[in-house]
Design an enzyme around this catalytic site. Sequence first.
Site, short mmCIF file in Angstrom:
data_model
loop_
_atom_site.label_atom_id
_atom_site.label_comp_id
_atom_site.label_asym_id
_atom_site.label_seq_id
_atom_site.Cartn_x
_atom_site.Cartn_y
_atom_site.Cartn_z
N LYS A 284 0.83 -1.19 0.00
CA LYS A 284 0.03 -0.06 -0.07
C LYS A 284 1.02 1.20 0.03
CE LYS A 284 -2.44 -1.00 3.94
NZ LYS A 284 -1.64 -2.07 4.25
N ARG B 292 -9.82 0.66 8.41
CA ARG B 292 -9.39 -0.99 8.79
C ARG B 292 -10.54 -1.65 9.51
NH1 ARG B 292 -3.54 0.22 8.83
NH2 ARG B 292 -2.58 -1.60 9.00
N ARG C 206 11.18 -6.55 5.41
CA ARG C 206 11.10 -4.82 5.69
C ARG C 206 11.80 -4.84 7.20
NH1 ARG C 206 5.51 -1.97 5.43
NH2 ARG C 206 5.06 -2.89 7.53
N ARG D 80 -1.19 -9.18 13.45
CA ARG D 80 -1.55 -8.14 12.38
C ARG D 80 -2.46 -8.67 11.27
NH1 ARG D 80 3.76 -5.69 11.23
NH2 ARG D 80 2.60 -4.37 9.61
P1 AMP Z 1 0.25 0.44 8.76
O1 AMP Z 1 1.67 1.29 8.85
O2 AMP Z 1 -0.82 0.80 8.05
O3 AMP Z 1 0.46 -0.95 8.53
O4 AMP Z 1 -0.18 0.55 10.44
C1 AMP Z 1 0.77 0.05 11.45
C2 AMP Z 1 -0.25 -0.09 12.67
O5 AMP Z 1 -0.77 1.29 12.89
C3 AMP Z 1 -1.33 -1.04 12.69
O6 AMP Z 1 -0.96 -2.22 12.67
C4 AMP Z 1 -2.22 -0.58 13.64
O7 AMP Z 1 -1.75 -0.70 15.00
C5 AMP Z 1 -2.00 1.02 13.52
N1 AMP Z 1 -3.14 1.68 12.57
C6 AMP Z 1 -2.85 2.15 11.25
N2 AMP Z 1 -3.83 2.32 10.78
C7 AMP Z 1 -4.99 2.21 11.57
C8 AMP Z 1 -6.38 2.41 11.44
N3 AMP Z 1 -6.95 2.83 10.48
N4 AMP Z 1 -7.18 1.95 12.60
C9 AMP Z 1 -6.36 1.32 13.89
N5 AMP Z 1 -5.19 1.07 13.91
C10 AMP Z 1 -4.32 1.45 12.80
#
Ligand code: AMP
Length: 191
Positions: free
Chosen positions: A14, A89, A128, A145
Site C-alpha cells: 500500500k 480498517r 522489511r 496483524r
Molecule cells: P500500517 O503502517 O498501516 O501497517 O499501520 C501500522 C499499525 O498502526 C497497525 O498495525 C495499527 O496498529 C495502527 N493503525 C494504522 N492505521 C490504523 C487504523 N486505520 N485503525 C486502527 N489502527 C491503525
Amino acid sequence: MLNIVIFGAPGSGKGTQSAKLVEEYHLKHLSTGDILREEIKAGTELGKLADSYMSKGHLVPDGLVIDILDSLIGKHANAKGFIFDGFPRTLAQGEALSKMLEKHGEDIDVVLSLEVDEEELIDRLLKRGQISGRKDDNRETIESRLKVYHTQTEPLKDFYRRRGILKNIEGIGSIDEIFNSIEKEIDRIEK
Ligand code: AMP
C-alpha cells in the site's frame, strides 16, 4: 476530487503504490500508520497510547483514528483528492469515512485492493523488519496483524463490493507492473 482507498493486508504494498500515486496524480496521501508513527516519534500522549496497541499488532481504537482523519480531511479540503492508506480498517471506520467525505460533498471513487498471498506477505514483512527496523515487523506481531486484518479489516471488501467500487489488483509482480494495473483502474473512473 479523486478519492482513492488503497486497501490490502500488511505487506501488500500500500505504501509503495501510494507513493507512486502521489507522484502521478498529485493527491494528498493520508496514511494513518505514518501519522501514528510520527506521534510516537514525537513522544506525544496520542503516540504513547497508539504505541501500546501498535506494538502488539492490535488496532488503535476507531475513535482516535477517525478523529485524526476528520481533522486532516478538513485541513486539506482544497486538495485534488486523497489517497487513504491503511484507513479504513474496520466497518465503523468505513462508515465514518463515507460520512466525513459527504460533509464536503465528496465520496470514494475507487477502492484498490492489493491481493497478495499470506506466505509472500510474511516474507515481505520479515524482510522489511530487517531493513527498516520497524518494530512491529517481527514474526509474533506480524501474525497478530494478519489475524486482525482477516477478522476486522477484510469484511470491508464486501462493504465496498456491494457499492460497486472495489477493484482487485494483483499485488505480486514488479512495482511498475502493479502500478500499471492501478493506473488502468483509475483511468476508467477519472472524472
Ligand atoms: P500500517 O503502517 O498501516 O501497517 O499501520 C501500522 C499499525 O498502526 C497497525 O498495525 C495499527 O496498529 C495502527 N493503525 C494504522 N492505521 C490504523 C487504523 N486505520 N485503525 C486502527 N489502527 C491503525
